[in-house]
Design a protein around this motif. Structure first.
Motif, PDB file in Angstrom:
ATOM      1  N   PHE A 128       0.865  -1.168  -0.043  1.00 53.68           N
ATOM      2  CA  PHE A 128      -0.096   0.105  -0.165  1.00 53.68           C
ATOM      3  C   PHE A 128       0.765   1.326  -0.012  1.00 53.68           C
ATOM      4  O   PHE A 128       2.061   1.325   0.597  1.00 53.68           O
ATOM      5  CB  PHE A 128      -0.931   0.185   1.252  1.00 53.68           C
ATOM      6  N   PRO A 129       0.473   2.126  -0.540  1.00 49.17           N
ATOM      7  CA  PRO A 129       1.384   3.504  -0.823  1.00 49.17           C
ATOM      8  C   PRO A 129       1.425   4.074   0.378  1.00 49.17           C
ATOM      9  O   PRO A 129       0.398   4.290   0.929  1.00 49.17           O
ATOM     10  CB  PRO A 129       0.684   4.284  -1.912  1.00 49.17           C
ATOM     11  N   ASN A 130       2.403   4.975   0.618  1.00 54.84           N
ATOM     12  CA  ASN A 130       2.575   5.737   2.001  1.00 54.84           C
ATOM     13  C   ASN A 130       3.419   7.074   1.672  1.00 54.84           C
ATOM     14  O   ASN A 130       3.616   7.849   2.606  1.00 54.84           O
ATOM     15  CB  ASN A 130       3.052   4.975   3.185  1.00 54.84           C
ATOM     16  N   ASP A 131       3.808   7.281   0.457  1.00 56.64           N
ATOM     17  CA  ASP A 131       4.724   8.385   0.238  1.00 56.64           C
ATOM     18  C   ASP A 131       4.104   9.523  -0.287  1.00 56.64           C
ATOM     19  O   ASP A 131       3.707   9.598  -1.535  1.00 56.64           O
ATOM     20  CB  ASP A 131       6.048   7.967  -0.753  1.00 56.64           C
ATOM     21  N   LEU A 132       3.940  10.574   0.134  1.00 58.48           N
ATOM     22  CA  LEU A 132       3.161  11.655  -0.356  1.00 58.48           C
ATOM     23  C   LEU A 132       3.606  12.343  -1.537  1.00 58.48           C
ATOM     24  O   LEU A 132       3.263  12.791  -2.266  1.00 58.48           O
ATOM     25  CB  LEU A 132       2.955  12.813   0.673  1.00 58.48           C
ATOM     26  N   TRP A 133       5.252  12.494  -1.613  1.00 58.86           N
ATOM     27  CA  TRP A 133       5.996  13.324  -2.538  1.00 58.86           C
ATOM     28  C   TRP A 133       5.617  12.417  -3.829  1.00 58.86           C
ATOM     29  O   TRP A 133       5.034  12.879  -4.842  1.00 58.86           O
ATOM     30  CB  TRP A 133       7.331  12.957  -2.183  1.00 58.86           C
ATOM     31  N   ASP A 134       5.774  11.221  -4.082  1.00 53.27           N
ATOM     32  CA  ASP A 134       5.516  10.377  -5.044  1.00 53.27           C
ATOM     33  C   ASP A 134       4.144  10.346  -5.711  1.00 53.27           C
ATOM     34  O   ASP A 134       3.812  10.498  -6.701  1.00 53.27           O
ATOM     35  CB  ASP A 134       6.012   8.731  -5.027  1.00 53.27           C
ATOM     36  N   THR A 135       3.227  10.159  -4.387  1.00 58.56           N
ATOM     37  CA  THR A 135       1.784  10.197  -4.841  1.00 58.56           C
ATOM     38  C   THR A 135       1.255  11.441  -5.455  1.00 58.56           C
ATOM     39  O   THR A 135       0.303  11.478  -6.421  1.00 58.56           O
ATOM     40  CB  THR A 135       1.026   9.496  -3.815  1.00 58.56           C
ATOM     41  N   THR A 136       1.638  12.256  -4.851  1.00 56.36           N
ATOM     42  CA  THR A 136       1.275  13.667  -5.376  1.00 56.36           C
ATOM     43  C   THR A 136       1.891  13.833  -6.856  1.00 56.36           C
ATOM     44  O   THR A 136       1.109  14.566  -7.683  1.00 56.36           O
ATOM     45  CB  THR A 136       1.977  15.093  -4.416  1.00 56.36           C
ATOM     46  N   LEU A 137       3.029  13.757  -7.171  1.00 52.09           N
ATOM     47  CA  LEU A 137       3.533  13.825  -8.495  1.00 52.09           C
ATOM     48  C   LEU A 137       2.823  12.867  -9.289  1.00 52.09           C
ATOM     49  O   LEU A 137       2.353  13.348 -10.527  1.00 52.09           O
ATOM     50  CB  LEU A 137       4.996  13.470  -8.404  1.00 52.09           C
ATOM     51  N   ALA A 138       2.290  11.743  -9.021  1.00 58.12           N
ATOM     52  CA  ALA A 138       1.750  10.919  -9.823  1.00 58.12           C
ATOM     53  C   ALA A 138       0.239  11.519 -10.153  1.00 58.12           C
ATOM     54  O   ALA A 138      -0.310  11.669 -11.344  1.00 58.12           O
ATOM     55  CB  ALA A 138       1.353   9.431  -9.282  1.00 58.12           C
ATOM     56  N   MET A 139      -0.394  12.064  -9.086  1.00 58.73           N
ATOM     57  CA  MET A 139      -1.807  12.787  -9.230  1.00 58.73           C
ATOM     58  C   MET A 139      -1.714  14.023 -10.071  1.00 58.73           C
ATOM     59  O   MET A 139      -2.393  14.054 -10.824  1.00 58.73           O
ATOM     60  CB  MET A 139      -2.490  13.177  -7.983  1.00 58.73           C
ATOM     61  N   TYR A 140      -0.541  14.730  -9.970  1.00 56.31           N
ATOM     62  CA  TYR A 140      -0.237  15.991 -10.878  1.00 56.31           C
ATOM     63  C   TYR A 140      -0.188  15.470 -12.086  1.00 56.31           C
ATOM     64  O   TYR A 140      -1.022  16.234 -12.889  1.00 56.31           O
ATOM     65  CB  TYR A 140       1.128  16.589 -10.453  1.00 56.31           C
TER      66      TYR A 140
END
Ligand code: CO
Ligand code: CO
Ligand code: CO
Ligand code: CO
Ligand code: CO
Ligand code: CO
Ligand code: CO
Ligand code: CO
Lengths: 439, 439, 439, 439
Positions: free
Chosen positions: D312-324
């Protein structure tokens, strides 16, 4: 010397989290007290001379992109002084308490050994003077025993004993200089202490050579009364195919082999951990468990790239876990957090250096505060303590202490017909607890 | 028991390099004398019970493809005996001198500890009988402390001391069985001795637990008069995120920490070296330098895949260099070469097992002969000796022996104004010398 | 010009496998006919100007170790001519039929664009003259669009259209020169055609830019009547974090996107395959399947190191499989095998260059002969043909040709109640067949 | 059916960032409107049936640790219904709008094809009924064409055309079911569509087979009037050594080769990106640039482990860039965000599943809000737009549009004697801007 590169830049100040100023600290409130000490005593940030003053942006496929006034001057010693002036201006701008250097970062190689040593000491004296009017102190010094072709097959581990002697001589002078400048640590990084191919290498002989140099260093430290720590910086590969100080566990075995485990600690770099297949927090936790945590080179690597990118750190999760294990290990003592990080090749403007440090300083400060908060709140440790609670019974303690034999344990287990049941490791819940603290 | 799977297959024989028989040895002339001993005494090949008899071809995305008669029978103990019969038929077909096993490979888990131990000893007795009429002996035994859910958070390093006790009990019985069957070594592989996440882990406590189990094992070995070697098999990761026996250097440090470096050696696996970021020959050379080379698990990994593929080896270059360093380290003594390798999931026919072993046996035999030839011809060592010749002068020897101080060396170097000159490492030439020997 | 570096070295000759001469070819019998053509027509070996004449042994942690007479001369154009003289001496020593170059390898950058073009054409003319008295021809030319800081953010893919124009101009002149010198191919390698960080990058725009440059190149090729191939050399990363020509499959998609798949092929490098997570033979087989196999940069990487080590190849297994797929794909046509490989940093003597090439040439020749033997003996193909034989039935052919619908297939399968049975993939047996051919 | 596993767990609710409830959403305020739509329409979260209901915690070295009531029941169809009941309870607890499944997750394999199809449709009908009283809809369905041994050498790409037919039949029924259940997408994941060794493989033939199946699927979609998207999920390796749908760029080339680029999109998984050597945001940005972004499998891998950990994902940096990059690409349309993630093997309690989803849902929601904020504030895009601004001039536009030739560009550049100057890429400053938004 008239002007320096960073002269017109304002000193970066703490302005709090609401600041919109891109060149202010939002988290690094250096006097804020946490876990009983001001932040600056916990963190002991240092600016790295080589990456910030000496790097020119070249890479294996490209020419320099960073052209500072002191680079490529024909008069090497005045250039070195201009560089020192700029360095202290940068330290002033960043308002950080420490710096670090290799001999070759601060002073140019001369035509021969004696000349190189003379250059070095002249600049050391120049730095000593500059330090009189600066708040920035020396975290550690070190010798560059990897750039010059004479070190191509190793420094301490060279097949040629003259290179060993040359290296030892250089280290002696760098230790003298570190002591003179009040440095808190002396570091050894073994960039060429390894091999390119086993076909031409006697690894046993070379490890004995490395062990000998380190023993000489430790003896000399005591001989001259240097009170700082002696540190080895592990790195697994690059520039060679294999270096003998691969990672913390390898260095621990090496220190035990040569009886130096109480004399030498590790300076751990995030990117080097990654190249060895570890997380930064792993390396810190292992060093804590071995009792050899000395200092940190804070940076980051790119897990998708196989070389030492030495980028400025930007991930709060990773950095908080690193800080958490630093605190768990009892802190860094005389060590500190050195930004062994360089701006990207395309970030050639002086201002880029400041952006980079401001982001990294703030990240580490924020991470440390979050980690302290996790420690104080016992969010994680409560669950960890529960998990190992079984080992607190007298029977378990006796077993761990070696008071029973394998046959005793077998007999008792068979009598009880032991049937231990799994317990959930709760990894996802623990990750959520961290996430909620951070974001 | 009536028929077994491999019964109709002929015994594989040495037929020499001109043989067109796909199921003959072309290089493994077991009685051929080289470096003063017959090949079989150097190589001491072993068939691995688990990979050859117990593996069913499942992977994380797929169900079993390999269906042997003894799998999924409802009567577990007769099935185990049928499996043993097949095993000894396979040993007969391959005509190899040794085999290796985990307790769980040979005997089924029962409902409780006592039942499982009873099953185990019953099959051990069955194997003992089979060995009376077989030429194949036991290279080593070991305990499977990783498959059952009770070990999911570690065996010796479990947060629950009852799992430690359960594991210790199991190891005690496996050591007893290994001794009974005349095994030459006892091996520990720490598949779950590590962590999934540092968030719930106390690495210092867990390493102390692992150190304790190993001390108990060593003490028990002496108590029962077991004359074999105690071996640890390093592996960095998989199944956990990190295992405490990462690689040879890490294990060496671990042994030193717990004072076991003269009692325990390493069983090195090629694929595990790769997962730790090393070549097989690196691990062997390091174990040689530390004096802890014990035995080999011969296989290969795929450097492009990040898990333990445990393939049969097929590269002469890599295997020859591995053999070269085995010889340099003085050979394997009581250790041997265990084929810790499994046929691919699609190679589900019994014959595929034979093809796989024949190729691997021949590769290792050829590689050993080539390595012996390199050693005897001094092709490489001549150049290596020249390279380090400088260390043979009295001054260099004194420096390495610690008879001079750092200050002494510096003084002498400055007086001489030392200027060591690079010498070519000749890597390409050395590679050509190896290539010409091999191809 | 008076003396050159390689002048005193004898031309390397084919002496057969029994030769003890370290500087003779044992396998590269260039006129030996195999598969209907002499070896030299199959292999079309080329010496790379940059690695052999222009590399100085520096690495990210070290200064140059290789000092050739023409390096660091103050008179750049005479130095370039001295370098060219040495180059042709080296070609004479190695007795190989082709060479390859970047504009910057042969001629120095001047103060401005026009000056640089002038330098370039002057040296091209000098090379043209040298070629009149040499047997060595030009395999391909290319432009260095990555070393100069102006390319730091890309050449064709630079955010600044002036860099695009500058790059296009350079390429135009390099194509002119390649045609003039009779080159058989023109190559593009996109070292900076990618990104360092997505944060500042518009990948769609940049890919359109790259597509545009390639279209311009193809149009220009036809405009000037250049009869050679246009090639792209895939590489996934290094120097940037990501390059748009990651691997063969990526390049194929790129070519399709811009309608260039019939105009452009790939120049495949072994080490670049590895960095993309592929074997060299994978890349060759994929290019064969896509119909875009153009040429090879033969070298090897180190799977344990994450950068482009560009070593000379030495593994017969890997190289034979590469050659096997070259033959399967119909050969290299106008392409060839360029040794995009450099001697190690410690191998600074001129002789080391010769050792390196001799080993690599012989390896490739031996590998090609072994691969041809595998092809002719149908050792592998017999088994592969059998494996796919089911697809030769009319029903299967119709299904593959799209003559039935999904519903048709489902109906028929359900009627037959299909129950296909697994067949062994025989991987170990096939590996043995290859091993027996090689060793 | 009486009780289900998750029956006693409360539905997870949004309680805002100040909530101390570990089982509440702090960021996922599903009706909150951002960028013109409620969050749930942007995110379209889905629970994965296989990881949440069907996984048992086994790994290559260990037996199942997760024992749900429906596993190992002897009555397979009632067990499948019990599983479905539990599934819908879990959906109720998590309060998420979608789920996803493979045929084999929901219904057991029978003794033959017809029986398996019958089982499947019976459970599909059961699910249809359950959906009537549930808010959770079907995001997509898919067929498991990798677990059964018949697929061991591929499904569409099997050397045996009967396996192709069997696979096609299965897909046909899965498409029918997906349509019946109102699914928005149909997905193909090619776990065995690749090779284990090139020695027994004809890659061209196999790619043609894969292309044929995909064409059949697209034609059938139109034939039955299915309005959803057809998606391919790229993954480079594991379980095979190489899969033909390596990454987005490879899939794009494949689609172009078979003329399907307007019919098929990609379902991108974070962990698969990593295994291909890419970041998740890279894959999303590339799919955006190719116009083939379809849906996401949200999870994370461990860059230090070489297999698909599906955490399960937990890194805000990576996930934010994905969403971006999702937002930049215009959103996911009919796609969504499927948690293709499994709890760790030690997290065997039902509650662990809830912790895991709560953390992941909240992370993605927070990341999406941060990304939307970055988009709206133009923090990054302002700098990016400036960087490419040069391409907005008529001359640059003409050049990019192909209105000038290479010779034209060269002529103009030489006349201007072009000398483009580097501009800082500002990577560190951009990273700081992101960091300040996130932390
Ligand atoms: Co460092
Ligand atoms: Co570094
Ligand atoms: Co093993
Ligand atoms: Co293994
Ligand atoms: Co190349
Ligand atoms: Co390369
Ligand atoms: Co997925
Ligand atoms: Co996955």
């Amino acid at each position: 010397m008239a002007t320096t590169l960073f002269q017109d830049l304002d000193t970066v100040r703490y302005e709090g989290q609401d600041s919109k100023n891109e060149l202010a600290y939002r988290w690094y409130d250096s006097d804020k007290v946490v876990l009983g000490k001001p932040l600056h005593e916990h963190l002991r940030f240092a600016v790295a001379y080589w990456h910030s003053l000496a790097m020119n942006g070249s890479d294996p496929f490209g020419a320099p992109t960073i052209h500072r006034p002191w680079m490529n001057r024909s008069d090497a010693m005045p250039a070195a002084k201009e560089k020192a002036d700029a360095a202290f201006e940068l330290f002033r701008v960043l308002d950080l308490p420490f710096y670090t250097f290799h001999d070759r970062d601060i002073a140019p190689e001369a035509d021969d050994l004696r000349g190189s040593l003379k250059n070095f000491h002249e600049i050391v004296d120049y730095l000593a003077k500059k330090m009189e009017s600066s708040k920035t102190e020396l975290l550690w010094g070190t010798a560059n025993l990897f750039s010059h072709p004479r070190f191509m097959a190793g420094a301490a581990t060279n097949p040629d004993p003259d290179v060993f002697a040359y290296s030892a001589t250089t280290v002696k002078h760098c230790m003298d200089a570190t002591k003179l400048l009040g440095g808190d640590n002396y570091v050894l990084w073994g960039g060429r202490e390894g091999y390119e191919t086993l076909l031409n290498t006697d690894v046993g002989h070379e490890m004995d050579q490395a062990g000998r140099l380190l023993s000489l260093v430790v003896e000399y430290k005591h001989a001259i009364g240097f009170k700082g720590q002696i540190l080895i910086e592990p790195k697994p590969k690059e520039p060679t195919a294999h270096q003998y100080d691969f990672d913390t566990a390898t260095v621990f075995g090496f220190l035990k082999k040569y009886g130096l485990e109480n004399e030498v600690k590790v300076n751990l770099e995030a990117n080097h951990a990654l190249l060895a297949g570890h997380t930064f927090e792993h390396e810190i936790a292992m060093a804590g468990a071995f009792g050899i945590l000395g200092s940190l080179d804070v940076n980051r690597g790119d897990p998708l790239l196989g070389w030492d990118t030495d980028q400025f750190p930007n991930d709060l999760w990773d950095t908080t876990l690193a800080m958490y294990h630093v605190i768990q290990a009892g802190g860094l003592g005389k060590g500190g957090m050195n930004f062994d990080a360089k701006v990207r090749r395309q970030s050639f403007e002086p201002e880029d250096l400041v952006f980079a440090h401001v982001g990294a300083v703030d990240l580490c400060a924020q991470a440390f505060l979050k980690a302290a908060d996790l420690i104080e709140g016992k969010d994680l440790s409560k669950l960890v303590d529960e998990r190992y609670a079984g080992w607190k019974t007298p029977e378990a303690e006796a077993m761990l202490a070696g008071k029973v034999t394998l046959a005793d344990i077998a007999k008792a287990s068979e009598e009880k017909n032991l049937n231990p049941q799994p317990k959930s490791g709760k990894q996802e819940r623990l990750e959520n607890l961290v996430a909620r603290k951070l974001y």
